[in-house]
Design an enzyme around this catalytic site. Structure first.
Site, PDB file in Angstrom:
ATOM      1  N   GLU A 205      -7.940  17.549   7.923  1.00  0.00           N
ATOM      2  CA  GLU A 205      -8.676  17.619   6.576  1.00  0.00           C
ATOM      3  C   GLU A 205     -10.134  18.261   6.613  1.00  0.00           C
ATOM      4  O   GLU A 205     -10.486  18.868   5.743  1.00  0.00           O
ATOM      5  CB  GLU A 205      -8.618  16.409   5.589  1.00  0.00           C
ATOM      6  CG  GLU A 205      -7.125  15.822   5.183  1.00  0.00           C
ATOM      7  CD  GLU A 205      -6.436  17.072   4.387  1.00  0.00           C
ATOM      8  OE1 GLU A 205      -7.352  17.634   3.690  1.00  0.00           O
ATOM      9  OE2 GLU A 205      -5.567  17.247   4.522  1.00  0.00           O
ATOM     10  N   SER A 488      25.439 -28.030 -29.556  1.00  0.00           N
ATOM     11  CA  SER A 488      25.710 -29.315 -28.900  1.00  0.00           C
ATOM     12  C   SER A 488      24.831 -29.732 -27.736  1.00  0.00           C
ATOM     13  O   SER A 488      24.757 -30.799 -27.365  1.00  0.00           O
ATOM     14  CB  SER A 488      27.200 -29.411 -28.366  1.00  0.00           C
ATOM     15  OG  SER A 488      28.041 -29.386 -29.637  1.00  0.00           O
TER      16      SER A 488
END
Length: 793
Positions: A205, A488
């Protein structure tokens, strides 16, 4: 003769004459001179304004660079971790479960001698762990040998063959809390990067990085020539510093103005900051991958993303690939375009060899290796949106949203991947089977949905949360937000209220199961019926609970008082205002699966209430502990009365509405629980526990439509499949000192004897047992089979 008023100064007549001549100049010449003078003043002003503006812009850019770069450079998301797997002798754990967890952590199998590698042979795992910084200290990387005997850890040894008391693996990262831009990174220092990675990055780079002042004029001129010839923007000619400026400060637009600003800011950055600081910022900022909505930035996180290994452990072929991706992570995506990625990686290795950074032999070996990335399906961390939703809600009590998504918090939770995976599989497979078996719609609002919550009984730790049959979908979280009538499931609170008055109610007390009719304030009648549409006369309390008889429960609840039942629900952990209406007794109360878990947690923990906890510890970005979430326990009910209720819930599973659970579980495993079905079978519920885990399951439709399911045919199979895969222990059912067992005649509720027909062995709070003796038919009574284990050991 001089004109009147003229001064006698030398040269003046000539000047006067000249002045006279000028005065007699033509009008066109006068205008030309005025224009010339005016134009000069305009350009002077324009130049001054331009200089001032440029200077102001330069000052502004300089302040911007220093302010942004000197402070906190990035918003670091909070990272959320599962519980660490602790390995020790005697741990109930199958080899398949250890293998699954190691794979989720990114360990590589059939390799040895390198970090995060595993070699498996017969009943032995040899693994090289990674180190990890926990809230209570550092767990160093080390080599372990884990030996198994059946589904249990037999022993753990270090590399020298010495036994280890306990070894802790690093925790699985299960998600994060991200800022709005969804950038994720794992910050690393420059000295953490392999030297070769740094050299490769500079070689490719910006090989003159340590020589220039932020820009390379030659590179920019070369790029300009290439762009002119191509007729479009092809190259940028940017140095590494300019790339950092572009990524950190600017947008990606390609204009001459933006390029000019980039150059100025690069020079300013180099003027104020050290080269190494700029380089370190670059390696943490650079974009290297996209994982769904999450952007992967920096080499630290990219190393884990692609190779499941810390960046300091990367080898030549690996870090060369990461450097190759800088040019274009999408274009060189190694999963989608492996040929491109391989070619680009090898080019990076060649450039390193050309510059003498690696030998020809090292380059040859590096280029001969495969890309070495993990499977595409495992490259991103698993997503558990329902559990993360719970974590986020609990964190918001103590932290601002800004702190959660920008300060790099490390959040350690009680999430158990092994339990979560089984919960997900159980829900998905059972719901798919139900749709096929009942020929139900598999799409749209009429399709079945579900939710599961699993907690640890001893400590209230939330181990797993499933909010959708498609668990990776981050939509409506049914586990936390689907508040539906519980049916229930409410009944244990009614019976618990009664059993707290032992002189009036025991498990043997006869209840009336006759029809019920209650007139409301508006004149309407409430007339609940049993599921089988029958009345059963006088029945013992324990049978009314086990068989979930509505009429007996309604009568009992109205006798003991609705307010008393509401008080019991509050002590169990139900945190909502409840209306004192008779329908409350049969579950006309809307709760989420998580809220049901809170209620049943107290029952499973023998009357001790603990707030459910998803979070264990929180550390800041510097690995310093911030907050602990310790266990909080408060006794709400005596162990004596809970023992009686637990007996009833064990009976539910052995002889009552939950007995079908043993169609897929060993008969030797004793579990307790309760089914629940809302009106018109719109909701199927089950809540139950063994010796280690409490789990709550819900199955229903998002549009609240009717289903053909009851609690025992919908949610119970989900629960059964889950618990059967968890290596569960039986319910810990020790007899408290204040409880006695007596033989009882079920028909009369009176004392009996072991030798008498119909005699049953029931627990009583001491002194509450019947006094009268029932007639005895000389046939031997029995201890129900599922109790025999406790009384024979």
């Amino acid at each position: 003769m001089l004109p009147s008023g003229a001064l006698e100064i030398r040269g003046l007549p000539a000047m006067a004459a000249k002045s006279k001549k000028r005065k007699t100049a033509s009008p066109s010449k006068k205008n030309t001179k005025r224009k010339s003078q005016g134009g000069g003043r305009f350009w002077l002003r324009f130049f001054v304004v331009t200089v001032v503006l440029l200077f102001g812009a330069l000052v502004y850019l300089d302040a911007w660079v220093q302010m942004a770069f000197s402070g906190k450079k990035w918003a670091i998301p909070a990272k959320v971790y599962a519980r660490p797997l602790e390995l020790y002798t005697g741990l109930p754990l199958s080899q398949e479960d250890l293998s699954a967890e190691l794979k989720a952590l990114g360990y590589r199998f059939n390799r040895s001698g390198s970090p995060n590698s595993v070699e498996r042979s017969a009943d032995t795992f040899r693994l090289f762990t990674r180190g990890f910084q926990f809230w209570d200290g550092t767990e160093s990387a080390r080599e372990l040998e884990v030996r198994f005997y059946r589904d249990q850890v037999e022993a753990v040894y270090d590399r020298d063959g010495q036994p280890i008391n306990i070894a802790r693996l690093e925790p699985l990262q299960i998600g994060g809390i991200y800022p709005a831009h969804n950038e994720d990174r794992l910050l690393v220092r420059l000295d953490q990067l392999p030297v070769g990675l740094r050299q490769a990055l500079l070689a490719v780079e910006d090989k003159h990085f340590y020589e220039h002042n932020g820009i390379s004029v030659l590179s920019m001129l070369r790029a300009m020539w290439v762009n002119v010839r191509a007729g479009r923007w092809v190259q940028g000619g940017s140095t590494l510093t300019q790339q950092l400026v572009k990524n950190f400060f600017l947008t990606r637009e390609r204009t001459l103005l933006r390029k000019g600003v980039e150059v100025i800011m690069a020079l300013l950055l180099e003027f104020h900051y050290d080269k190494n600081e700029i380089f370190e910022a670059y390696v943490n900022e650079v974009y290297l991958a996209q994982s769904g909505p999450r952007a992967i930035h920096g080499f630290g996180l990219a190393s884990q993303y692609y190779f499941n290994t810390p960046v300091e452990n990367l080898r030549l072929a690996q870090y060369a690939l990461l450097v190759a991706l800088v040019k274009g992570p999408s274009y060189y995506d190694p999963w989608r375009h492996p040929e491109r990625a391989l070619k680009r990686r090898n080019l990076v290795i060649e450039q390193m060899a050309d510059q003498g950074l690696v030998s020809a032999e090292e380059a040859r070996k590096g280029k001969s290796q495969t890309l070495g990335i993990g499977k595409r399906t495992s490259r991103s961390r698993r997503n558990y949106p329902a559990y993360l939703d719970l974590v986020r809600r609990q964190l918001r009590r103590d932290y601002r949203e800004q702190d959660l998504n920008s300060t790099g918090l490390q959040i350690f939770t009680n999430f158990d991947p092994l339990v979560q995976w089984r919960a997900e599989q159980s829900l998905n497979r059972v719901v798919n089977s139900l749709e096929k078996g009942y020929e139900l719609p598999s799409e749209g609002p009429e399709r079945l949905q579900g939710a599961v919550v699993v907690t640890g009984i001893e400590n209230g730790e939330v181990l797993a949360v499933v909010g959708d049959r498609e668990p990776r979908y981050a939509g409506f979280n049914r586990a936390l937000d689907a508040r539906r009538p519980v049916g229930s499931l409410i009944k244990p609170a009614v019976y618990l209220t009664a059993l707290e008055s032992p002189q009036q109610y025991t498990l043997a007390t006869l209840l009336d199961d006759a029809p019920v009719s209650v007139q409301g304030a508006d004149g309407s009648l409430w007339e609940p019926q049993n599921f089988d549409k029958k009345a059963h006369g006088e029945i013992p309390l324990h049978i009314a609970l086990a068989q979930s008889y509505n009429q007996a429960t309604a009568r009992l609840g109205m006798t003991i008082g609705l307010d008393n039942v509401i008080d019991t629900l509050a002590r169990l952990g139900v945190d909502q205002e409840l209306q004192a209406v008779p329908s409350l007794l049969l579950g006309a109360v809307e709760m989420s699966p998580l809220e049901v878990s809170v209620m049943y947690q107290t029952i499973a923990a023998s009357g001790f209430h603990s707030p459910l906890r998803a979070i264990r510890e929180v550390m800041d970005g510097q690995a310093q502990p911030l907050r602990r979430y310790p266990l909080e326990v408060e006794q709400k009910f005596t162990g004596d009365v809970i023992h009686l209720l637990q007996y009833g819930l064990l009976e539910v599973m052995r002889e009552g509405t939950g007995r079908s659970v043993y169609n897929g579980m060993p008969a030797t495993l004793n579990v307790a629980g309760k089914t629940g079905t809302s009106d018109e079978q719109r909701d199927s519920w089950f809540a139950g526990f063994g010796g280690d885990h409490l789990a709550v399951a819900w199955v229903g439709r998002d549009d609240n439509g009717e289903t053909p399911l009851t609690g025992s045919s919908g949610a119970l199979p989900v629960w059964r499949r889950l618990i059967a895969g968890l290596n569960e222990r039986s319910v810990v059912f020790s007899r408290p000192a204040g409880v006695e067992y007596h033989w009882i005649d079920d028909k009369t509720g009176l004392l009996s004897k072991e030798a008498c027909q119909g005699a049953r062995y029931l627990p009583f709070i001491a002194g509450s047992q019947p006094i009268q003796q029932a007639p005895c038919n000389k046939r031997r009574g029995r201890i129900v089979d599922w109790l025999r284990y406790w009384f024979q050991n």
